[in-house]
Write an enzyme that holds these catalytic residues in place. Structure first.
Site, PDB file in Angstrom:
ATOM      1  N   CYS A  37      20.398  13.764  42.112  1.00 20.96           N
ATOM      2  CA  CYS A  37      19.337  14.154  40.458  1.00 20.96           C
ATOM      3  C   CYS A  37      20.685  15.005  39.371  1.00 20.96           C
ATOM      4  CB  CYS A  37      18.294  15.795  40.731  1.00 20.96           C
ATOM      5  SG  CYS A  37      19.296  16.942  41.462  1.00 20.96           S
ATOM      6  N   CYS A 106      16.944  18.499  47.296  1.00 22.24           N
ATOM      7  CA  CYS A 106      16.494  19.604  46.607  1.00 22.24           C
ATOM      8  C   CYS A 106      17.675  21.100  47.282  1.00 22.24           C
ATOM      9  CB  CYS A 106      15.729  20.197  45.773  1.00 22.24           C
ATOM     10  SG  CYS A 106      15.055  18.868  44.892  1.00 22.24           S
TER      11      CYS A 106
HETATM   12 FE1  FES Z   1      17.344  18.374  41.564  1.00 20.66          FE
HETATM   13 FE2  FES Z   1      15.689  19.121  43.269  1.00 20.66          FE
HETATM   14  S1  FES Z   1      14.780  17.320  41.962  1.00 20.66           S
HETATM   15  S2  FES Z   1      17.865  19.260  42.493  1.00 20.66           S
END
Ligand code: FES
Length: 128
Positions: A37, A106
């Site tokens: 992400c 995450c």
């Molecule tokens: Fe990036 Fe959770 S979506 S750390």
């Protein structure tokens, strides 16, 4: 606010995270980016006699990243560095009563940033 899939513990750590901040003159520092992400996590540790006496984190990430960082700092505080090296993302997720599967990536950030900070400490300690 619908919080489907998040345990109460995740919500508690997300709403009221522990050990947020930075440590000036830390003994070890770790920074990790999440390739999935693009979020970022930083962890600072203070170490005495191989025990993590203080730990703080800063994250530019989602709610799960905040909750897992908060949890990992709580777990690692007071721990021997070699024990703390063994904390995995699954341990962190378990302590939080689980994370939704799509959020497991995450929790990589928290465990990896902690391990990096410990490695940094060990490298600095090595005789030059
Ligand atoms: Fe990036 Fe959770 S979506 S750390």
């Amino acid at each position: 606010m619908a919080q489907i899939g998040y345990s109460e513990k995740v919500m508690k750590h997300f709403m009221n995270p522990k050990n947020v901040g930075i440590i000036e003159n830390s003994d070890g520092y770790g920074k990790i980016g999440n390739p999935v992400c693009g979020d970022l996590m930083e962890i600072y540790i203070k170490v005495k006699d191989d025990i993590i006496t203080d730990i703080k984190f800063k994250t530019f990430g989602c709610g799960s990243a905040i909750a897992t960082s908060s949890m990992v700092t709580e777990m690692a505080k007071g721990m021997n560095i070699d024990e703390a090296m063994k904390i995995t993302r699954n341990n962190v997720a378990d302590e939080l009563d689980g994370l939704p599967p799509q959020k497991m990536h995450c929790s990589n950030l928290a465990a990896d940033a902690l391990h990096k900070a410990i490695e940094d400490y060990k490298n600095k300690k090595k005789p030059k």
